[in-house]
Motif scaffolding. Structure first.
Motif, PDB file in Angstrom:
ATOM      1  N   HIS A 271       0.836  -1.193   0.000  1.00 17.98           N
ATOM      2  CA  HIS A 271       0.000   0.000   0.000  1.00 17.98           C
ATOM      3  C   HIS A 271       0.877   1.252   0.000  1.00 17.98           C
ATOM      4  O   HIS A 271       2.020   1.242   0.449  1.00 17.98           O
ATOM      5  CB  HIS A 271      -0.920   0.007   1.223  1.00 17.98           C
ATOM      6  CG  HIS A 271      -2.011  -1.020   1.161  1.00 17.98           C
ATOM      7  ND1 HIS A 271      -2.770  -1.229   0.033  1.00 17.98           N
ATOM      8  CD2 HIS A 271      -2.477  -1.891   2.097  1.00 17.98           C
ATOM      9  CE1 HIS A 271      -3.669  -2.177   0.269  1.00 17.98           C
ATOM     10  NE2 HIS A 271      -3.501  -2.607   1.510  1.00 17.98           N
ATOM     11  N   LYS A 272       0.312   2.340  -0.473  1.00 20.31           N
ATOM     12  CA  LYS A 272       1.074   3.582  -0.594  1.00 20.31           C
ATOM     13  C   LYS A 272       1.561   4.102   0.753  1.00 20.31           C
ATOM     14  O   LYS A 272       2.536   4.855   0.807  1.00 20.31           O
ATOM     15  CB  LYS A 272       0.212   4.650  -1.274  1.00 20.31           C
ATOM     16  CG  LYS A 272      -0.107   4.351  -2.734  1.00 20.31           C
ATOM     17  CD  LYS A 272      -0.935   5.464  -3.355  1.00 20.31           C
ATOM     18  CE  LYS A 272      -1.248   5.172  -4.823  1.00 20.31           C
ATOM     19  NZ  LYS A 272      -2.073   6.254  -5.436  1.00 20.31           N
ATOM     20  N   SER A 273       0.894   3.711   1.837  1.00 26.05           N
ATOM     21  CA  SER A 273       1.305   4.203   3.157  1.00 26.05           C
ATOM     22  C   SER A 273       2.708   3.757   3.529  1.00 26.05           C
ATOM     23  O   SER A 273       3.334   4.346   4.415  1.00 26.05           O
ATOM     24  CB  SER A 273       0.310   3.726   4.222  1.00 26.05           C
ATOM     25  OG  SER A 273       0.269   2.307   4.274  1.00 26.05           O
ATOM     26  N   CYS A 274       3.230   2.723   2.850  1.00 22.22           N
ATOM     27  CA  CYS A 274       4.585   2.241   3.152  1.00 22.22           C
ATOM     28  C   CYS A 274       5.665   3.132   2.542  1.00 22.22           C
ATOM     29  O   CYS A 274       6.809   3.117   3.012  1.00 22.22           O
ATOM     30  CB  CYS A 274       4.777   0.810   2.637  1.00 22.22           C
ATOM     31  SG  CYS A 274       3.824  -0.438   3.513  1.00 22.22           S
ATOM     32  N   TYR A 277       7.652   5.413   4.747  1.00 22.23           N
ATOM     33  CA  TYR A 277       8.185   4.797   5.954  1.00 22.23           C
ATOM     34  C   TYR A 277       9.201   3.691   5.641  1.00 22.23           C
ATOM     35  O   TYR A 277       9.421   2.808   6.458  1.00 22.23           O
ATOM     36  CB  TYR A 277       7.050   4.201   6.802  1.00 22.23           C
ATOM     37  CG  TYR A 277       6.112   5.225   7.388  1.00 22.23           C
ATOM     38  CD1 TYR A 277       6.489   5.980   8.496  1.00 22.23           C
ATOM     39  CD2 TYR A 277       4.858   5.452   6.833  1.00 22.23           C
ATOM     40  CE1 TYR A 277       5.628   6.920   9.039  1.00 22.23           C
ATOM     41  CE2 TYR A 277       3.988   6.392   7.364  1.00 22.23           C
ATOM     42  CZ  TYR A 277       4.381   7.124   8.468  1.00 22.23           C
ATOM     43  OH  TYR A 277       3.529   8.053   9.009  1.00 22.23           O
ATOM     44  N   GLY A 314       0.827  -2.307   5.057  1.00 29.53           N
ATOM     45  CA  GLY A 314       0.643  -0.870   5.213  1.00 29.53           C
ATOM     46  C   GLY A 314       1.297  -0.417   6.504  1.00 29.53           C
ATOM     47  O   GLY A 314       1.714  -1.231   7.334  1.00 29.53           O
ATOM     48  N   VAL A 316       0.565   2.266   9.724  1.00 28.14           N
ATOM     49  CA  VAL A 316      -0.434   3.109  10.374  1.00 28.14           C
ATOM     50  C   VAL A 316       0.269   4.043  11.351  1.00 28.14           C
ATOM     51  O   VAL A 316       0.884   3.571  12.317  1.00 28.14           O
ATOM     52  CB  VAL A 316      -1.477   2.253  11.116  1.00 28.14           C
ATOM     53  CG1 VAL A 316      -2.521   3.139  11.784  1.00 28.14           C
ATOM     54  CG2 VAL A 316      -2.140   1.261  10.169  1.00 28.14           C
TER      55      VAL A 316
END
Length: 749
Positions: A271-274, A277, A314, A316
């Motif tokens: 997912h793009k959230s990675c 990070y 992902g 969070v």
């Protein structure tokens, strides 16, 4: 299996039955001689393997057509339908040698076609000379700018057809592509960290090649974290021993993934959230690999593991804490397809705070106020292992960096965050700890031995009391003062649940909440520490330098394990002296943010946002007296949804207005614990109301303690006359524009 260190792999499932044999081959590959020419099977009729209507060309001539088959359009594989459309546009095609109108472009160039193809009669083997007749036509419809697949992932071949009804396309004759990456370059990571992670990956590949999969897992996990469990006298002991020796099983209702499914999952990436990070994840995984919780393998190595599935992860972000890595097993349908074997009744944490508040309320005040402490477990789900054979089923794609030649697959050796079965399996252990501790505390003869962590906790100063509730509300009432004085003693009508000082332990997933009264504070904490050690083994001299105590030392040294009458418990500030509960300031702000995000004029909202609103309101309803029964209209809005939107009708907005009123009251004063803990009534009666006033009668129970001039057991008759402004606002024939109805008065009475 890889437990012998070999590279032999079980092939995909055909017709629901797993077939064994040699290494699989990529669909579309035939048997090639060393000089690159195709070996012909005897006879002119090709041996065909069918999957529904899909037929594969077993004598596919890769030397002639492989280059064109591997080309892509818009970074996607060119489908059989596209080949057929090209065939229609390419007229005339060379004539068929076997009675068809022309040669089948999909059969010869793609290496696969359908049984109902109009040129099905042409689905036979051709010589290289005959195949050369097609090659001059291909550059027109498959130009070089249709990018060929490129990746360094070496992919073993397969001779088995794709049996999924949804997957009728073969894989391209190349390795799986690298996963998607963000177009913006992620923050640069310390080269030392990247080098260390790369070294750990190389060591894992080398060890796996030497000892095989099972031995590799056992060496990495170093025996796990569960203790011998011999001192656990509990019905769950048998289950926990099974998990200790075998690990948590991962079973599915669907057959293993095909190569095409793996290809698609790796192509999609995380997912793009990675993306933002990646540096954090590199550091995090170095720690988890050293602890024996995760391993990372190159995709070419992971593809050899039977049963592999690849899900997107992902990250969070969390308030005042480091981000959390989580695996989205719902996206890949892994959660939906998992057979639920874990004990569902082990998850009792939903009512943890209710139970703790009830114990506080019913504690005998003669022993003084109740004191609270929190004992957190470090690493949580990662304390329990998976079955070695099932680990590949929960694989996730690891985020890649620009220029990375090969994709990585991360494999959990322990219960991962995001898998549907992780909470019940883990709660089976933590709930057992709480049960064992409470059983021992209820035994007057039980005297716990000293515990080193109890001595450490006793030496830590009591943490600073959490802040008092904010008085600011939203809108014009931002300066509303505290309206009700906090009680300073327990209600004498509440009968204690026991005549002994309170000794109680509860659990919320991995957070133990202890409540006790003097003189048993040390007894409760020591009992809990020993119960934890009986399930999760403490540190020993033989442990790796990277293993940590089951109890979180970081939280212990911060004062969480210290006793206090004011404690932040599960996001609520609990005051056992004033017997109140309230939200911290940041949660009050969050509550108003939620309510203000849906103005009264709004008619629709997304289903995703509405789920979020309901979840936040439910989590805060504990300290909103009377709010637990106000979710009917809000929940019903979901049943009336249209696709991805929720209609916000008048009834929904009225329910939200009720929450606004309660939130305003909540922010103006703390909530009394007695208001939110359901208890048997101390009096029963009846009442009614009219436009003039209200009245009724109460019959006290035997437990009611009389106050003032009241007498025990004597019924109380009461009457109240409404003030003038209430009577002036009452709706009537003479006052149709009033704002108060008779029903409102009955509820008030």
């Amino acid at each position: 299996m890889l437990d012998d260190g070999s590279t032999q792999v079980q092939r995909s499932v055909v017709g629901g039955t797993r077939v064994g044999g040699g290494p699989p081959s990529v669909p579309g590959h035939g048997n090639h001689a060393g000089n690159g020419t195709q070996q012909q099977h005897p006879g002119n009729v090709l041996q065909q393997q069918q999957q529904g209507t899909a037929i594969k060309n077993e004598n596919y001539n890769d030397a002639l057509f492989g280059e064109f088959r591997r080309r892509k359009r818009d970074n996607k594989e060119i489908t059989i339908r596209s080949f057929k459309q090209q065939a229609i546009a390419t007229k005339p095609l060379p004539p068929s040698r076997f009675g068809a109108d022309s040669m089948c472009l999909a059969w010869h160039v793609k290496g696969m076609c359908n049984a109902n193809c109009r040129q099905a009669a042409d689905h036979h083997s051709y010589s290289a000379a005959d195949g050369d007749k097609l090659t001059p036509l291909l550059p027109v419809h498959l130009p070089p700018d249709a990018t060929p697949t490129s990746s360094s992932i070496s992919q073993p071949s397969t001779n088995q057809p794709n049996t999924s009804s949804k997957e009728k396309r073969p894989l391209p004759d190349a390795s799986l592509p690298s996963p998607k990456r963000s177009t913006a370059a992620p923050p640069s990571c310390d080269e030392t960290v990247q080098a260390e992670l790369g070294k750990l990956i190389d060591e894992s590949v080398k060890l796996l090649d030497q000892v095989g999969w099972r031995s590799f897992v056992n060496q990495r996990r170093r025996g796990g974290d569960l203790s011998s469990l011999d001192n656990v006298n509990h019905p769950a002991q048998r289950l926990l021993k099974h998990l200790k020796h075998r690990g948590a099983p991962v079973k599915f209702t669907t057959p293993p993934w095909t190569r095409q499914q793996l290809h698609d999952a790796i192509s999609r990436g995380p997912h793009k959230s990675c993306n933002e990070y990646v540096d954090f994840l590199d550091t995090e995984f170095i720690d988890m690999i050293k602890k024996g919780q995760w391993v990372i393998l190159p995709a070419s190595v992971a593809l050899k593991l039977p049963g592999l599935r690849v899900s997107p992860p992902g990250v969070v972000p969390q308030r005042d804490r480091r981000p959390r890595w989580i695996c989205d097993y719902s996206w890949s349908l892994v959660n939906d397809e998992t057979i639920k074997l874990a004990p569902r009744d082990a998850m009792q944490f939903g009512n943890c705070l209710d139970r703790v508040l009830r114990e506080i309320l019913l504690a005998d005040p003669n022993y003084g106020p109740v004191l609270l402490n929190k004992t957190d477990l470090s690493d949580g789900f990662y304390r329990m292992c998976l079955n070695p054979d099932d680990i590949p089923k929960l694989g996730v794609i690891y985020p890649s960096r620009p220029g990375q030649k090969e994709a990585y697959v991360a494999l959990p050796l322990v219960l991962p965050m995001g898998w549907a079965e992780s909470p019940p399996y883990f709660c089976a252990a933590t709930e057992t700890i709480a049960d064992v501790a409470n059983t021992r505390l209820s035994d007057p003869a039980y005297c716990p031995a000293e515990h080193p962590l109890d001595d450490v906790a006793a030496s830590v100063p009591v943490e600073a009391s959490p802040s008092q509730p904010a008085v600011a509300a939203s809108g014009d009432d931002a300066s509303t003062p505290i309206a009700v004085t906090c009680p300073t003693e327990s209600d004498p009508s509440l009968q204690g649940s026991t005549r002994q000082p309170l000794q109680y332990v509860d659990i919320f997933v991995d957070d133990f909440i202890s409540a006790a009264q003097r003189p048993f504070l040390r007894r409760v904490r020591r009992t809990l520490m020993h119960a934890i050690d009986d399930v999760f083994r403490p540190l020993s001299a033989d442990d790796s330098e990277f293993r940590r105590e089951p109890v979180s030392m970081k939280k212990l040294l911060k004062g969480d394990c210290s006793w206090s009458t004011i404690k932040l418990v599960l996001g609520w500030i609990v005051d056992t002296v004033n017997m109140t509960i309230h939200l911290p300031p940041h949660r009050i702000e969050r509550l108003w943010e939620i309510l203000d995000s849906i103005p009264r004029r709004q008619k629709r909202t997304s289903v995703k946002k509405w789920h979020k609103v309901l979840g936040e309101l439910r989590s805060m309803s504990i300290a909103l007296p009377g709010s637990r029964n106000m979710f009917g209209r809000l929940q019903n809005a979901l049943s009336l949804q249209h696709k991805s939107r929720v209609t916000l009708n008048k009834g929904v907005h009225q329910a939200l207005d009720d929450f606004r009123w309660l939130a305003k009251d909540l922010t103006s004063r703390p909530t009394r614990i007695q208001e939110v803990v359901p208890l048997p009534p101390i009096a029963e009666g009846d009442h009614d109301a009219s436009g003039a006033g209200a009245g009724g009668i109460w019959f006290p129970s035997d437990t009611a303690v009389p106050r003032g001039d009241s007498k025990a057991g004597v019924p109380v008759v009461w009457r109240l006359e409404w003030p003038q402004w209430v009577r002036d606002s009452l709706v009537s024939a003479e006052n149709p524009g009033g704002t108060i109805t008779n029903s409102d008065l009955e509820l008030a009475g």
